[in-house]
Design an enzyme around this catalytic site. Structure first.
Site, PDB file in Angstrom:
ATOM      1  N   ASN A 171       0.671  -1.267  -0.038  1.00  0.00           N
ATOM      2  CA  ASN A 171      -0.037   0.121  -0.043  1.00  0.00           C
ATOM      3  C   ASN A 171       0.976   1.179  -0.105  1.00  0.00           C
ATOM      4  OD1 ASN A 171      -1.737   1.939   0.367  1.00  0.00           O
ATOM      5  ND2 ASN A 171      -2.443   1.137   2.484  1.00  0.00           N
ATOM      6  N   TRP A 172       0.858   1.762  -1.060  1.00  0.00           N
ATOM      7  CA  TRP A 172       1.897   3.010  -1.273  1.00  0.00           C
ATOM      8  C   TRP A 172       1.392   4.196  -0.653  1.00  0.00           C
ATOM      9  CZ3 TRP A 172       3.984   2.751  -7.129  1.00  0.00           C
ATOM     10  CH2 TRP A 172       4.372   1.513  -7.262  1.00  0.00           C
ATOM     11  N   LYS A 173       0.454   4.095  -0.288  1.00  0.00           N
ATOM     12  CA  LYS A 173      -0.416   5.333   0.076  1.00  0.00           C
ATOM     13  C   LYS A 173      -0.189   6.538  -0.669  1.00  0.00           C
ATOM     14  CE  LYS A 173       0.011   3.229   4.818  1.00  0.00           C
ATOM     15  NZ  LYS A 173       0.011   3.249   6.284  1.00  0.00           N
ATOM     16  N   HIS A 202      -9.665   1.376   4.835  1.00  0.00           N
ATOM     17  CA  HIS A 202      -8.130   1.394   5.588  1.00  0.00           C
ATOM     18  C   HIS A 202      -8.570   2.497   6.612  1.00  0.00           C
ATOM     19  CE1 HIS A 202      -4.211   2.569   6.603  1.00  0.00           C
ATOM     20  NE2 HIS A 202      -3.730   1.386   5.931  1.00  0.00           N
ATOM     21  N   GLU A 224      -6.811   4.517   7.684  1.00  0.00           N
ATOM     22  CA  GLU A 224      -6.689   5.966   7.492  1.00  0.00           C
ATOM     23  C   GLU A 224      -7.636   6.812   6.854  1.00  0.00           C
ATOM     24  OE1 GLU A 224      -2.688   5.500   5.315  1.00  0.00           O
ATOM     25  OE2 GLU A 224      -1.863   4.957   7.540  1.00  0.00           O
ATOM     26  N   GLU A 263      -5.488  -4.837  10.467  1.00  0.00           N
ATOM     27  CA  GLU A 263      -4.364  -3.797  10.772  1.00  0.00           C
ATOM     28  C   GLU A 263      -4.820  -3.197  11.844  1.00  0.00           C
ATOM     29  OE1 GLU A 263      -2.515  -2.878   6.736  1.00  0.00           O
ATOM     30  OE2 GLU A 263      -4.053  -1.526   6.944  1.00  0.00           O
ATOM     31  N   GLY A 314       2.462   2.146  10.755  1.00  0.00           N
ATOM     32  CA  GLY A 314       3.420   3.298  10.586  1.00  0.00           C
ATOM     33  C   GLY A 314       4.070   3.782  12.011  1.00  0.00           C
ATOM     34  N   SER A 371       3.401  -2.059  10.334  1.00  0.00           N
ATOM     35  CA  SER A 371       4.861  -2.306  10.648  1.00  0.00           C
ATOM     36  C   SER A 371       5.391  -3.422  10.090  1.00  0.00           C
ATOM     37  CB  SER A 371       5.141  -1.841  11.826  1.00  0.00           C
ATOM     38  OG  SER A 371       4.813  -0.634  12.284  1.00  0.00           O
ATOM     39  N   GLY A 426       4.846   1.385   4.629  1.00  0.00           N
ATOM     40  CA  GLY A 426       6.150   2.030   4.724  1.00  0.00           C
ATOM     41  C   GLY A 426       7.138   1.277   3.898  1.00  0.00           C
TER      42      GLY A 426
HETATM   43  P1  PGA Z   1       2.736   0.251   7.754  1.00  0.00           P
HETATM   44  O1  PGA Z   1       1.167   0.580   7.061  1.00  0.00           O
HETATM   45  O2  PGA Z   1       3.117  -0.896   7.124  1.00  0.00           O
HETATM   46  O3  PGA Z   1       3.290   1.585   7.194  1.00  0.00           O
HETATM   47  O4  PGA Z   1       2.430   0.120   9.252  1.00  0.00           O
HETATM   48  C1  PGA Z   1       0.561  -0.493   6.928  1.00  0.00           C
HETATM   49  C2  PGA Z   1      -0.853  -0.041   6.292  1.00  0.00           C
HETATM   50  O5  PGA Z   1      -1.353   0.879   6.628  1.00  0.00           O
HETATM   51  O6  PGA Z   1      -1.514  -0.733   5.271  1.00  0.00           O
END
Ligand code: PGA
Length: 256
Positions: free
Chosen positions: A9-11, A102, A104, A174, A180, A220, A242
């Site tokens: 997931n490149w966000k 997600h 976020e 998640e 993150g 993470s 990340g």
């Molecule tokens: P992260 O994000 O690996 O940076 O913790 C995971 C995600 O939000 O899908």
């Protein structure tokens, strides 16, 4: 047998030029030793560029097929929804997966279980395979309600969705406190939740559907912890944030 599935997931990272460079390098270096499914989920503005590179690579017949997903979409087919992207548009691009719900999006952009439910239904209608994200906050975990909360999300998110669709669903557990933050759930805790999710799917849709469901862990994930996570019986893959925008880290993760 469930085929492991690792998605990046490149966000809101990598513009289309950076994405082209990334995917060229990734598809050049990738070996897929574990014979798993691999996907990347770029920003909307980079999707077309990434798909063109991958089509070109596969014509040369030298690399495995990396799948492409989107990070979100709207639940309507099209219309006056300024700034939104429709499932039809994603389908026309050749997008195979879409991340839905997600944390976020839920926390920063007001996504609710109701909108997640609508988006899942639309994704299934267009045969775009959703990766449904669920998971609790730190507060909820500390109160001992993590499983109840996450299972509650699943019930609401999958409301009125029929069993035939679930074969195309991936669920990503998640925990929000692990995203993150560098602080990942222990493999044991992550597996406990993934097991509870599989159990709930079994109650809702029957044991065969539950057995086949791919459940990812996210939060993470990095080269140093992917191995122990993948050893857990109910964890079938990872949704990586990340560490998915660094080619060598992502390669190390898919070669866990
Ligand atoms: P992260 O994000 O690996 O940076 O913790 C995971 C995600 O939000 O899908």
């Amino acid at each position: 047998m469930r085929t492991p599935f690792i998605a990046g997931n490149w966000k809101m990272n990598l513009n289309h030029m950076e994405a082209i460079k990334f995917i060229e390098e990734l598809s050049y270096k990738i070996e897929n030793k574990n014979n798993i499914k691999i996907a990347v989920c770029p920003s909307f503005t980079s999707i077309r560029s990434v798909i063109l590179v991958l089509e070109d690579e596969s014509k040369k017949n030298i690399k495995m097929k990396i799948k492409v997903g989107a990070q979100n979409m709207y639940f309507e087919d099209n219309g006056a929804y300024t700034g939104e992207v429709s499932p039809q548009m994603l389908k026309a691009l050749g997008v195979e997966y879409v991340i839905i719900g997600h944390s976020e999006r839920r926390e920063l952009f007001g996504e609710t279980d109701e909108s997640v439910n609508k988006k899942l239904k639309t994704a299934f209608k267009y045969e775009i395979k959703p990766i449904l994200c669920v998971g609790e906050t730190l507060k909820i975990r500390e109160e001992g309600r993590a499983i109840d909360f996450t299972i509650g999300q699943i019930r609401k998110d999958l409301k009125d969705i029929t069993a035939d669709k679930i074969n195309n669903l991936t669920i990503a557990y998640e925990p929000i406190w692990a995203i993150g933050t560098g602080r990942n759930a222990t493999p044991k805790d992550a597996n406990e939740m993934c097991m509870a999710i599989r159990n709930e799917i079994s109650i809702l849709y029957g044991s065969k559907t539950a057995e086949n469901l791919i459940i990812q862990y996210g939060g993470s994930v990095k080269p140093s912890n992917i191995g122990e996570l993948m050893m857990m019986p109910d964890i079938d893959g990872a949704l990586v944030g990340g560490a998915s925008i660094k080619v060598d880290d992502f390669l190390a993760i898919v070669n866990y």
